[in-house]
Design a protein around this motif. Structure first.
Motif, mmCIF file in Angstrom:
data_model
loop_
_atom_site.group_PDB
_atom_site.id
_atom_site.type_symbol
_atom_site.label_atom_id
_atom_site.label_comp_id
_atom_site.label_asym_id
_atom_site.label_seq_id
_atom_site.Cartn_x
_atom_site.Cartn_y
_atom_site.Cartn_z
ATOM 1 N N ASN A 229 40.753 36.378 40.424
ATOM 2 C CA ASN A 229 40.725 35.804 39.080
ATOM 3 C C ASN A 229 40.510 36.875 38.018
ATOM 4 N N MET A 230 39.612 37.810 38.295
ATOM 5 C CA MET A 230 39.377 38.886 37.329
ATOM 6 C C MET A 230 40.616 39.751 37.186
ATOM 7 N N GLY A 231 41.292 40.012 38.292
ATOM 8 C CA GLY A 231 42.537 40.769 38.227
ATOM 9 C C GLY A 231 43.561 40.096 37.338
ATOM 10 N N GLU A 232 43.654 38.778 37.434
ATOM 11 C CA GLU A 232 44.632 38.044 36.616
ATOM 12 C C GLU A 232 44.320 38.166 35.126
ATOM 13 N N VAL A 233 43.041 38.136 34.783
ATOM 14 C CA VAL A 233 42.671 38.281 33.375
ATOM 15 C C VAL A 233 43.037 39.674 32.870
ATOM 16 N N PHE A 234 42.674 40.705 33.631
ATOM 17 C CA PHE A 234 42.988 42.072 33.199
ATOM 18 C C PHE A 234 44.497 42.300 33.133
ATOM 19 N N GLU A 235 45.237 41.700 34.068
ATOM 20 C CA GLU A 235 46.693 41.841 34.017
ATOM 21 C C GLU A 235 47.252 41.199 32.754
ATOM 22 N N THR A 236 46.758 40.011 32.422
ATOM 23 C CA THR A 236 47.212 39.323 31.217
ATOM 24 C C THR A 236 46.906 40.132 29.964
ATOM 25 N N GLU A 237 45.789 40.838 29.990
ATOM 26 C CA GLU A 237 45.409 41.673 28.833
ATOM 27 C C GLU A 237 46.139 43.012 28.818
ATOM 28 N N GLY A 238 46.993 43.248 29.835
ATOM 29 C CA GLY A 238 47.764 44.479 29.877
ATOM 30 C C GLY A 238 47.045 45.647 30.517
ATOM 31 N N LEU A 239 45.873 45.401 31.106
ATOM 32 C CA LEU A 239 45.104 46.469 31.766
ATOM 33 C C LEU A 239 45.476 46.480 33.246
ATOM 34 N N ILE A 240 46.665 46.996 33.543
ATOM 35 C CA ILE A 240 47.263 46.835 34.870
ATOM 36 C C ILE A 240 46.493 47.615 35.935
ATOM 37 N N ASP A 241 46.053 48.818 35.624
ATOM 38 C CA ASP A 241 45.307 49.598 36.610
ATOM 39 C C ASP A 241 44.006 48.896 37.004
ATOM 40 N N THR A 242 43.321 48.321 36.023
ATOM 41 C CA THR A 242 42.093 47.575 36.328
ATOM 42 C C THR A 242 42.414 46.333 37.142
ATOM 43 N N ALA A 243 43.506 45.672 36.789
ATOM 44 C CA ALA A 243 43.931 44.493 37.553
ATOM 45 C C ALA A 243 44.204 44.865 39.007
ATOM 46 N N LEU A 244 44.900 45.984 39.220
ATOM 47 C CA LEU A 244 45.212 46.417 40.581
ATOM 48 C C LEU A 244 43.946 46.732 41.366
ATOM 49 N N TYR A 245 42.952 47.281 40.719
ATOM 50 C CA TYR A 245 41.681 47.544 41.408
ATOM 51 C C TYR A 245 41.118 46.244 41.987
ATOM 52 N N TYR A 246 41.092 45.185 41.190
ATOM 53 C CA TYR A 246 40.521 43.925 41.657
ATOM 54 C C TYR A 246 41.415 43.240 42.693
ATOM 55 N N TYR A 247 42.732 43.334 42.525
ATOM 56 C CA TYR A 247 43.627 42.778 43.548
ATOM 57 C C TYR A 247 43.433 43.501 44.880
ATOM 58 N N ASN A 248 43.283 44.825 44.836
ATOM 59 C CA ASN A 248 43.070 45.591 46.066
ATOM 60 C C ASN A 248 41.753 45.217 46.747
ATOM 61 N N GLU A 249 40.717 45.024 45.939
ATOM 62 C CA GLU A 249 39.434 44.596 46.503
ATOM 63 C C GLU A 249 39.567 43.227 47.166
ATOM 64 N N ALA A 250 40.273 42.311 46.503
ATOM 65 C CA ALA A 250 40.471 40.970 47.070
ATOM 66 C C ALA A 250 41.260 41.032 48.375
ATOM 67 N N LEU A 251 42.303 41.877 48.407
ATOM 68 C CA LEU A 251 43.107 42.026 49.627
ATOM 69 C C LEU A 251 42.277 42.563 50.783
ATOM 70 N N LYS A 252 41.470 43.576 50.519
ATOM 71 C CA LYS A 252 40.654 44.162 51.591
ATOM 72 C C LYS A 252 39.689 43.135 52.162
ATOM 73 N N LEU A 253 39.031 42.401 51.289
ATOM 74 C CA LEU A 253 38.091 41.390 51.765
ATOM 75 C C LEU A 253 38.796 40.280 52.534
ATOM 76 N N ASN A 254 39.965 39.882 52.055
ATOM 77 C CA ASN A 254 40.709 38.811 52.724
ATOM 78 C C ASN A 254 41.153 39.244 54.113
ATOM 79 N N LEU A 255 41.667 40.460 54.221
ATOM 80 C CA LEU A 255 42.091 40.973 55.528
ATOM 81 C C LEU A 255 40.922 41.037 56.496
ATOM 82 N N ASP A 256 39.757 41.472 56.013
ATOM 83 C CA ASP A 256 38.589 41.566 56.877
ATOM 84 C C ASP A 256 38.104 40.187 57.317
ATOM 85 N N ALA A 257 38.228 39.202 56.419
ATOM 86 C CA ALA A 257 37.653 37.879 56.696
ATOM 87 C C ALA A 257 38.545 37.021 57.576
ATOM 88 N N VAL A 258 39.831 36.961 57.277
ATOM 89 C CA VAL A 258 40.686 35.989 57.961
ATOM 90 C C VAL A 258 41.968 36.589 58.526
#
Length: 336
Positions: A229-258
């Motif tokens: 969700n935070m990534g989506e907000v930063f992406e909408t605001e045009g802060l793509i690098d920050t958005a990618l940081y949060y998407y990457n964190e979400a991906l890592k946690l998701n892969l580890d969990a399920v």
């Protein structure tokens, strides 16, 4: 092990011990272990209890929840419907177990995008919950939250925010740091995101993350949706690098969990692919879309709305690459 020694392997108390242990593993995000334990509990209960016993319904309910957490929605639906069927046979009046079944079915239909059905089940659950527990009970706060989520899915943000705030008010009465409070912060943040009030949205998301980390540490699966969700907000605001940081964190946690086959992982690939496309990194974007589409087809099927989103996204990349014929084929698939 103590239950096995004193009560025997096939004893209802042993089943209860398996059930309680499964709850703990679910809380830790260890869904495969929880599923095995819940299946052991069901096996014992079907051997030792009458066919329509409430604890058999509870085992079906718990297995349904575990399959839903793993993203296996077809199996989850079968188990939840079986739990509701047994409960309808047992109970002559509305009670907490029936409210639980309706709420779980609402959550399931929410996850697979059947939002009208989700709202119907959540409203049934809320009606029973208010009658059984009263207006100030923790169960009622959960029911308010679920109805708020359903209205949000249907785009009725005013009613959604009203129910979310009712839920948060009740949850805060029991303390500032609880999973429920984190959920309320996250959900209210999402409403402000949909309304375009991004500062308020991020404020609520950060509060939600703070609660989860304080309760469980920084590796818990509940952080996945918050980071997305935070990534989506930063992406909408045009802060793509920050958005990618949060998407990457979400991906890592998701892969580890399920693991790699959860539909929630697919949606993060869609987000990250879109962000990469905005940086003109088309090959990496296409790779993410392709991976997400593969997961989606395996978990939700080729005709799901999420699959359509991936076909459309890949088509857009192909069009940018001037591969017009291939782009047309995939765009047609997205509108079938």
């Amino acid at each position: 092990e103590i239950r096995k020694i004193h009560s025997g392997i096939n004893h209802p108390l042993t089943a209860e011990a398996y059930n309680n242990l499964a709850v703990l593993y679910m809380a830790k995000g260890m869904y495969d272990t929880a599923l095995t334990l819940n299946q052991h509990a069901l096996q014992i209960r079907t051997k030792t209890l009458p066919g329509n016993h409430p604890n058999i319904a509870l085992s079906y309910n718990n297995i349904g929840n575990t399959y839903m957490a793993k993203g296996n929605y077809e199996e989850a639906l079968a188990y939840h419907m079986r739990a509701l069927e047994i409960r309808n046979k047992i109970f002559k009046t509305e009670n907490a177990d029936m409210a639980m079944s309706y709420a779980n079915l609402g959550s399931l239909f929410h996850e697979i995008g059947r939002f009208d059905e989700a709202l119907n089940y959540f409203l049934k659950a809320l009606d029973i919950t208010e009658k059984v527990f009263g207006p100030d009970n923790p169960h009622t706060s959960e029911a308010y939250n679920n109805v708020g989520a359903a209205f949000s899915d249907l785009g009725d943000y005013d009613r959604s925010l009203d129910y979310f705030k009712k839920s948060l008010t009740l949850r805060m009465k029991r303390g500032e740091f609880s999973p429920g409070v984190s959920t309320s912060y996250n959900n209210i943040g999402s409403i402000y995101k949909y309304r375009g009030d991004y500062d308020l949205a991020l404020s609520y998301y950060r509060r939600s993350v703070e609660v989860i980390i304080k309760l469980y540490g920084n590796k818990h699966p509940d952080l996945i949706r918050r980071y997305k969700n935070m990534g989506e907000v930063f992406e909408t605001e045009g802060l793509i690098d920050t958005a990618l940081y949060y998407y990457n964190e979400a991906l890592k946690l998701n892969l580890d969990a399920v693991g790699e086959e959860h539909s929630g992982l697919a949606s993060i690939y869609l987000n990250r692919g879109t962000a990469l496309g905005k940086l003109n990194d088309l090959q990496k974007a296409k790779d993410d879309y392709s991976m997400g589409l593969k997961i989606t087809k395996e978990s939700l099927g080729d005709q799901s709305s999420l699959a359509a989103n991936f076909y459309s996204a890949i088509s857009s990349v192909l069009l940018t690459e001037n591969k017009k014929d291939s782009a047309i084929v995939l765009q047609r698939k997205s509108i079938r």
